[in-house]
Design a protein around this motif. Structure first.
Motif, PDB file in Angstrom:
ATOM      1  N   VAL A  24       0.586  -1.190  -0.085  1.00  0.00           N
ATOM      2  CA  VAL A  24      -0.086   0.028  -0.084  1.00  0.00           C
ATOM      3  C   VAL A  24       0.924   1.323  -0.252  1.00  0.00           C
ATOM      4  O   VAL A  24       0.737   2.231  -0.782  1.00  0.00           O
ATOM      5  N   LEU A  25       1.923   1.175   0.956  1.00  0.00           N
ATOM      6  CA  LEU A  25       2.833   2.460   1.034  1.00  0.00           C
ATOM      7  C   LEU A  25       3.531   2.610  -0.338  1.00  0.00           C
ATOM      8  O   LEU A  25       3.904   4.077  -0.617  1.00  0.00           O
ATOM      9  N   ARG A  28      10.477  -5.356   1.837  1.00  0.00           N
ATOM     10  CA  ARG A  28      11.298  -4.126   1.863  1.00  0.00           C
ATOM     11  C   ARG A  28      10.325  -2.602   1.519  1.00  0.00           C
ATOM     12  O   ARG A  28       9.832  -2.909   0.326  1.00  0.00           O
ATOM     13  N   LEU A  29      10.400  -1.934   2.258  1.00  0.00           N
ATOM     14  CA  LEU A  29       9.497  -0.559   2.045  1.00  0.00           C
ATOM     15  C   LEU A  29      10.297   0.394   0.955  1.00  0.00           C
ATOM     16  O   LEU A  29      11.829   0.062   0.757  1.00  0.00           O
ATOM     17  N   ASN A  30       9.698   0.725   0.024  1.00  0.00           N
ATOM     18  CA  ASN A  30      10.444   1.738  -0.986  1.00  0.00           C
ATOM     19  C   ASN A  30      10.535   3.205  -0.404  1.00  0.00           C
ATOM     20  O   ASN A  30      10.659   4.079  -1.293  1.00  0.00           O
ATOM     21  N   ARG A  31      10.487   3.266   0.848  1.00  0.00           N
ATOM     22  CA  ARG A  31      10.380   4.559   1.253  1.00  0.00           C
ATOM     23  C   ARG A  31      11.591   5.416   1.030  1.00  0.00           C
ATOM     24  O   ARG A  31      11.782   6.542   0.591  1.00  0.00           O
ATOM     25  N   ASN A  32      12.847   4.926   1.177  1.00  0.00           N
ATOM     26  CA  ASN A  32      14.075   5.622   0.772  1.00  0.00           C
ATOM     27  C   ASN A  32      14.230   5.820  -0.604  1.00  0.00           C
ATOM     28  O   ASN A  32      14.733   6.947  -1.031  1.00  0.00           O
ATOM     29  N   GLY A  33      13.839   4.885  -1.601  1.00  0.00           N
ATOM     30  CA  GLY A  33      13.615   5.044  -3.064  1.00  0.00           C
ATOM     31  C   GLY A  33      12.537   6.500  -3.275  1.00  0.00           C
ATOM     32  O   GLY A  33      12.968   7.155  -4.142  1.00  0.00           O
ATOM     33  N   GLY A  34      11.399   6.433  -2.362  1.00  0.00           N
ATOM     34  CA  GLY A  34      10.839   7.559  -2.644  1.00  0.00           C
ATOM     35  C   GLY A  34      11.236   9.011  -2.400  1.00  0.00           C
ATOM     36  O   GLY A  34      11.090   9.874  -3.032  1.00  0.00           O
ATOM     37  N   ARG A  35      11.648   8.933  -1.144  1.00  0.00           N
ATOM     38  CA  ARG A  35      12.163  10.305  -0.536  1.00  0.00           C
ATOM     39  C   ARG A  35      13.415  10.660  -1.245  1.00  0.00           C
ATOM     40  O   ARG A  35      13.534  12.067  -1.282  1.00  0.00           O
ATOM     41  N   LEU A  36      14.152   9.802  -1.988  1.00  0.00           N
ATOM     42  CA  LEU A  36      15.083  10.289  -2.697  1.00  0.00           C
ATOM     43  C   LEU A  36      14.821  10.997  -4.281  1.00  0.00           C
ATOM     44  O   LEU A  36      15.724  11.587  -4.755  1.00  0.00           O
ATOM     45  N   MET A  37      13.743  10.578  -4.724  1.00  0.00           N
ATOM     46  CA  MET A  37      13.367  11.201  -5.757  1.00  0.00           C
ATOM     47  C   MET A  37      13.110  12.655  -5.892  1.00  0.00           C
ATOM     48  O   MET A  37      13.739  13.295  -6.839  1.00  0.00           O
ATOM     49  N   TYR A  64       6.526  10.501   3.866  1.00  0.00           N
ATOM     50  CA  TYR A  64       5.779  10.423   5.306  1.00  0.00           C
ATOM     51  C   TYR A  64       4.286  10.163   4.872  1.00  0.00           C
ATOM     52  O   TYR A  64       3.892  10.961   4.049  1.00  0.00           O
ATOM     53  N   CYS A  65       3.905   9.025   5.364  1.00  0.00           N
ATOM     54  CA  CYS A  65       2.544   8.676   5.013  1.00  0.00           C
ATOM     55  C   CYS A  65       1.906   9.307   6.554  1.00  0.00           C
ATOM     56  O   CYS A  65       2.284   8.913   7.576  1.00  0.00           O
ATOM     57  N   ASP A  66       0.812  10.165   6.299  1.00  0.00           N
ATOM     58  CA  ASP A  66       0.435  10.949   7.485  1.00  0.00           C
ATOM     59  C   ASP A  66      -0.447   9.694   8.332  1.00  0.00           C
ATOM     60  O   ASP A  66      -0.525   9.941   9.661  1.00  0.00           O
TER      61      ASP A  66
END
Length: 339
Positions: free
Chosen positions: A55-56, A211-220, A66-68
């Motif tokens: 989902v994230l 594994r979350l895609n969070r780092n890939g997203g925030r580096l965009m 960040y997901c609120d």
């Protein structure tokens, strides 16, 4: 469907990965998405974690860090014995919460039902300003395309299931044809080696999906990404095509490299055609597909490796379209990388 006011799509139509809407408060945007899935793994805890990561991922494809808040969608299996149902449901919730805690997002509510199959998913929402996300429609000629996770999770899951089922014909074919033999330990019997290859492929698939895609997203944002999506149910080429159809510029995507879980191409070619090499094998919680300048892409990949400890790959390029046609294609002389 749609009112033409969705942002990040060429004509403001139905959203690509997320619904992106300007709120009634000028300068504030609501980015939201929903998804759920059925069991893919043996562990209820991991199913829950993968469900949250899946989902994230749609939010992260918008360059959102960040997901609120998250709403959980949960279906408990009515056909299980009561004690098993309680244990499995509890573990799915714990896995989902584990991923959300890592993502620093609170679970604020949701919905629970009884269902023949256990299901888990959610609704993820972020409220951002214009400079806190990357619009999905800005790919430019000369961009390269980065993929942050390997392909082949559907094949890994199926191979694992074949192994566990008694007298499964596909597993027997794998043994008889010595599929993936280049990965075998030559000191062992064929089936024993194949079991180890299968377990290794499934382990890599589960680690990737969880594994979350969070780092890939925030580096965009840091590395000036122009557009992105994540690779899930429509497959590698399917999501690439969806992304291209939503571009403002008259551009197309040429894909030249397919990073795959080791052994998955052999299963696809010799046992069952999942359309992996055609680009249509479904993925769960797959990688981000990001369009950016090549110099930025190299730095993006370098920092992402430092943060996640996992490789990413330049898999394609953005080229000028012929006329108004926006297409994604896999080139004839594509390269397979097995990881």
């Amino acid at each position: 469907m749609g009112d033409g006011q969705n942002l990040g799509t060429r004509e403001g139509k139905i959203a690509l990965d997320c619904s992106v809407r300007e709120t009634r408060k000028p300068g504030q945007f609501c980015i939201s998405t929903t998804d759920f899935f059925f069991p893919l793994v043996d562990s209820p805890f991991l199913q829950g974690r993968i469900g949250a990561a899946n989902v994230l991922s749609d939010l992260y494809a918008e360059g959102v860090e960040y997901c609120d808040f998250m709403l959980m969608l949960l279906a408990s299996c009515r056909d299980m014995p009561e004690e098993e149902r309680k244990i499995c449901t509890k573990l799915m919730i714990e896995g989902f919460q584990h991923a959300c805690e890592e993502a620093q997002t609170p679970i604020t509510g949701g919905q629970t039902v009884l269902n023949p199959w256990p299901i888990i998913g959610g609704v993820a929402t972020s409220i951002v300003s214009k400079d806190e996300y990357v619009s999905s429609d800005g790919a430019q000629v000369g961009d390269v395309v980065v993929l942050t996770k390997p392909l082949g999770t559907q094949i890994a899951v199926n191979l694992h299931q074949w192994k566990t089922l008694e007298n499964n014909k596909h597993w027997k074919q794998c043994v008889d044809k010595q599929v993936c033999q280049e990965l075998y330990d030559n000191s062992e019997e064929v089936e024993q080696s194949l079991v180890k290859v299968t377990e290794d492929m499934m382990h890599k698939a589960v680690c990737s999906m969880a594994r979350l895609n969070r780092n890939g997203g925030r580096l965009m944002l840091k590395y000036h990404a122009h557009a992105a999506t994540d690779v899930t149910g429509f497959g590698f080429l399917g999501h690439a095509q969806n992304l291209m159809e939503n571009q403002v510029a008259q551009v197309s995507m040429e894909l030249h490299t397919l990073p795959c879980l080791a052994g998955s191409p052999a299963v696809n070619n010799h046992i069952m055609n999942f359309r992996l090499l055609a680009g249509y094998s479904a993925e769960t919680s797959g990688g981000l597909m990001v369009c950016m300048k090549e110099a930025d892409a190299q730095e993006y990949r370098k920092e992402l490796l430092e943060l996640d400890g996992c490789d990413s790959w330049i898999v394609g390029r953005i080229v000028e379209s012929a006329g108004d046609e926006r297409k994604a294609t896999i080139v004839d002389d594509y390269k397979i990388i097995e990881v």
